[in-house]
Design an enzyme around this catalytic site. Structure first.
Site, mmCIF file in Angstrom:
data_model
loop_
_atom_site.group_PDB
_atom_site.id
_atom_site.type_symbol
_atom_site.label_atom_id
_atom_site.label_comp_id
_atom_site.label_asym_id
_atom_site.label_seq_id
_atom_site.Cartn_x
_atom_site.Cartn_y
_atom_site.Cartn_z
ATOM 1 N N THR A 193 6.645 46.368 75.016
ATOM 2 C CA THR A 193 7.652 46.513 73.978
ATOM 3 C C THR A 193 7.234 47.631 73.024
ATOM 4 O O THR A 193 6.062 48.014 72.969
ATOM 5 C CB THR A 193 7.820 45.183 73.206
ATOM 6 O OG1 THR A 193 8.972 45.268 72.356
ATOM 7 C CG2 THR A 193 6.587 44.869 72.381
ATOM 8 N N GLU A 194 8.212 48.187 72.306
ATOM 9 C CA GLU A 194 7.963 49.250 71.329
ATOM 10 C C GLU A 194 7.308 50.480 71.960
ATOM 11 O O GLU A 194 6.361 51.042 71.419
ATOM 12 C CB GLU A 194 7.097 48.727 70.170
ATOM 13 C CG GLU A 194 7.706 47.576 69.394
ATOM 14 C CD GLU A 194 9.021 47.951 68.719
ATOM 15 O OE1 GLU A 194 9.189 49.125 68.324
ATOM 16 O OE2 GLU A 194 9.896 47.070 68.591
ATOM 17 N N ILE A 195 7.814 50.884 73.126
ATOM 18 C CA ILE A 195 7.268 52.091 73.763
ATOM 19 C C ILE A 195 8.368 53.148 73.980
ATOM 20 O O ILE A 195 8.173 54.096 74.738
ATOM 21 C CB ILE A 195 6.544 51.771 75.088
ATOM 22 C CG1 ILE A 195 7.360 50.842 76.000
ATOM 23 C CG2 ILE A 195 5.195 51.120 74.805
ATOM 24 C CD1 ILE A 195 8.379 51.559 76.825
ATOM 25 N N GLY A 196 9.493 52.989 73.289
ATOM 26 C CA GLY A 196 10.531 54.013 73.347
ATOM 27 C C GLY A 196 11.537 53.848 74.470
ATOM 28 O O GLY A 196 12.165 54.826 74.888
ATOM 29 N N LYS A 197 11.707 52.623 74.924
ATOM 30 C CA LYS A 197 12.644 52.376 76.026
ATOM 31 C C LYS A 197 14.073 52.789 75.653
ATOM 32 O O LYS A 197 14.760 53.468 76.425
ATOM 33 C CB LYS A 197 12.574 50.895 76.391
ATOM 34 C CG LYS A 197 13.226 50.517 77.695
ATOM 35 C CD LYS A 197 12.808 49.117 78.129
ATOM 36 C CE LYS A 197 13.161 48.030 77.141
ATOM 37 N NZ LYS A 197 12.160 47.758 76.104
ATOM 38 N N THR A 198 14.516 52.395 74.474
ATOM 39 C CA THR A 198 15.869 52.756 74.049
ATOM 40 C C THR A 198 15.986 54.257 73.807
ATOM 41 O O THR A 198 17.011 54.869 74.128
ATOM 42 C CB THR A 198 16.254 51.992 72.769
ATOM 43 O OG1 THR A 198 16.178 50.585 73.016
ATOM 44 C CG2 THR A 198 17.666 52.338 72.329
ATOM 45 N N THR A 199 14.954 54.850 73.243
ATOM 46 C CA THR A 199 14.959 56.300 73.016
ATOM 47 C C THR A 199 15.182 57.039 74.325
ATOM 48 O O THR A 199 15.990 57.970 74.400
ATOM 49 C CB THR A 199 13.626 56.743 72.390
ATOM 50 O OG1 THR A 199 13.478 56.117 71.120
ATOM 51 C CG2 THR A 199 13.581 58.254 72.214
ATOM 52 N N LYS A 256 23.041 46.376 77.066
ATOM 53 C CA LYS A 256 21.790 45.734 76.667
ATOM 54 C C LYS A 256 22.111 44.250 76.621
ATOM 55 O O LYS A 256 22.572 43.731 75.586
ATOM 56 C CB LYS A 256 21.302 46.240 75.318
ATOM 57 C CG LYS A 256 19.901 45.722 74.974
ATOM 58 C CD LYS A 256 19.306 46.440 73.792
ATOM 59 C CE LYS A 256 17.904 45.917 73.479
ATOM 60 N NZ LYS A 256 16.930 46.194 74.552
ATOM 61 N N GLU A 259 19.708 48.277 79.931
ATOM 62 C CA GLU A 259 18.368 48.250 79.330
ATOM 63 C C GLU A 259 17.881 46.821 79.153
ATOM 64 O O GLU A 259 18.576 45.979 78.571
ATOM 65 C CB GLU A 259 18.364 48.961 77.981
ATOM 66 C CG GLU A 259 16.962 49.052 77.389
ATOM 67 C CD GLU A 259 16.960 49.503 75.941
ATOM 68 O OE1 GLU A 259 16.066 49.060 75.203
ATOM 69 O OE2 GLU A 259 17.846 50.277 75.554
ATOM 70 N N GLY A 260 16.692 46.566 79.639
ATOM 71 C CA GLY A 260 16.082 45.255 79.458
ATOM 72 C C GLY A 260 15.516 45.100 78.058
ATOM 73 O O GLY A 260 15.831 45.866 77.144
ATOM 74 N N ALA A 261 14.678 44.103 77.893
ATOM 75 C CA ALA A 261 14.015 43.853 76.614
ATOM 76 C C ALA A 261 12.523 43.731 76.889
ATOM 77 O O ALA A 261 12.117 42.927 77.734
ATOM 78 C CB ALA A 261 14.547 42.570 75.970
ATOM 79 N N LEU A 295 7.196 62.766 69.244
ATOM 80 C CA LEU A 295 8.159 63.462 68.401
ATOM 81 C C LEU A 295 8.376 62.668 67.123
ATOM 82 O O LEU A 295 8.496 61.444 67.151
ATOM 83 C CB LEU A 295 9.504 63.636 69.122
ATOM 84 C CG LEU A 295 9.493 64.422 70.440
ATOM 85 C CD1 LEU A 295 10.864 64.327 71.117
ATOM 86 C CD2 LEU A 295 9.116 65.881 70.182
ATOM 87 N N ASP A 353 19.196 49.052 68.589
ATOM 88 C CA ASP A 353 19.078 49.655 69.922
ATOM 89 C C ASP A 353 20.412 49.639 70.653
ATOM 90 O O ASP A 353 20.810 50.625 71.282
ATOM 91 C CB ASP A 353 18.028 48.901 70.746
ATOM 92 C CG ASP A 353 16.618 49.114 70.226
ATOM 93 O OD1 ASP A 353 16.413 50.033 69.407
ATOM 94 O OD2 ASP A 353 15.710 48.359 70.634
ATOM 95 N N PRO A 398 6.747 64.429 74.740
ATOM 96 C CA PRO A 398 5.648 64.434 73.781
ATOM 97 C C PRO A 398 5.961 63.544 72.590
ATOM 98 O O PRO A 398 7.108 63.112 72.409
ATOM 99 C CB PRO A 398 5.552 65.901 73.368
ATOM 100 C CG PRO A 398 6.950 66.407 73.509
ATOM 101 C CD PRO A 398 7.506 65.699 74.715
ATOM 102 N N SER A 437 17.187 40.739 70.475
ATOM 103 C CA SER A 437 16.789 39.974 69.296
ATOM 104 C C SER A 437 16.437 40.957 68.185
ATOM 105 O O SER A 437 16.377 42.163 68.409
ATOM 106 C CB SER A 437 15.614 39.047 69.625
ATOM 107 O OG SER A 437 14.553 39.759 70.218
#
Length: 227
Positions: free
Chosen positions: A11-17, A37, A116-118, A207, A54, A205, A41
């Site tokens: 989690t929190e690795i930029g999946k949505t980005t 999505k 997109e998963g979670a 950003l 997201d 990279p 939560s």
């Protein structure tokens, strides 16, 4: 038409980005876009109901006329694991409950759709079900977002192995640098390329204030026949 399930190494690795940037890239190539999505939560209560940042970002990159509820059919306020949020809300978070809404989005027939998963690949739902079971039921190829930081090679390899074991195709992976201080960055990226038997769709990279457009410049789409 082409659709992909986007998952991450954590989690929190930029999946949505990355998902938004892929949608932006597709639109820049003249393709129609849609997104889903299924569960989110950490939502905020608004006059329109619960809204997830997201999911709103994904909706903003959709060229197809979709409502928020179509993109994010199941939303929870607490910023906790979806299965725990569902339990607190008294909601049965099952694959069957999520399948219909996602298939509805896929049926819109966009040229390029992302689901997109979670979190990562094995995020729990109800009972022994996980979000991986949803991807399996949808039979979608997978795009893996690798959050590049210490430990990412192990996480990426385990995720890729689980995806293959579940019978799905890893259509590509994205190296998203989330820790700019990662030691031996280039060597780590080379190792990932050697260990993952799928195309690298891009190296993004670190950003500050990334936008779909700025991230899309580092990405390519999976190679498919768009006809």
């Amino acid at each position: 038409m082409s659709a992909y399930f986007v998952t991450g190494t954590d989690t929190e690795i930029g999946k949505t980005t990355i998902a938004c940037a892929l949608l932006y890239k597709a639109r820049s190539l003249g393709l129609s876009t849609a997104a889903a999505k299924p569960v989110a939560s950490g939502c905020t209560l608004t006059e329109q109901g619960l809204r997830n940042d997201d999911a709103l970002a994904l909706l903003g990159e959709c060229s197809m006329p979709l409502s928020y509820a179509e993109v994010n059919p199941v939303a929870f306020a607490p910023a906790i694991a979806p299965h725990l949020a569902a339990r607190e809300a008294g909601v049965a978070l099952t694959v069957e409950a999520l399948l219909g809404p996602v298939r509805h989005v896929l049926a819109r027939g966009a040229d390029f759709t992302v689901v997109e998963g979670a979190g990562g690949w094995r995020v729990p739902l109800a009972g022994r079900e996980t979000l991986a079971d949803l991807a399996i039921a949808l039979d979608l190829p997978v795009i893996l977002v690798v959050g590049v930081r210490l430990g990412c090679i192990n996480h990426a390899m385990l995720s890729a192995e689980a995806i293959a074991r579940d019978g799905l195709r890893l259509a590509g992976w994205v190296a998203n640098v989330v820790d700019p201080a990662t030691s031996r960055l280039e060597e780590n990226l080379q190792t990932l390329a050697q260990c993952l038997a799928a195309p690298c769709l891009g190296r993004v990279p670190f950003l500050v204030g990334p936008t779909p457009g700025s991230v899309a410049s580092y990405l390519g789409l999976p190679t498919v026949d768009w006809q």
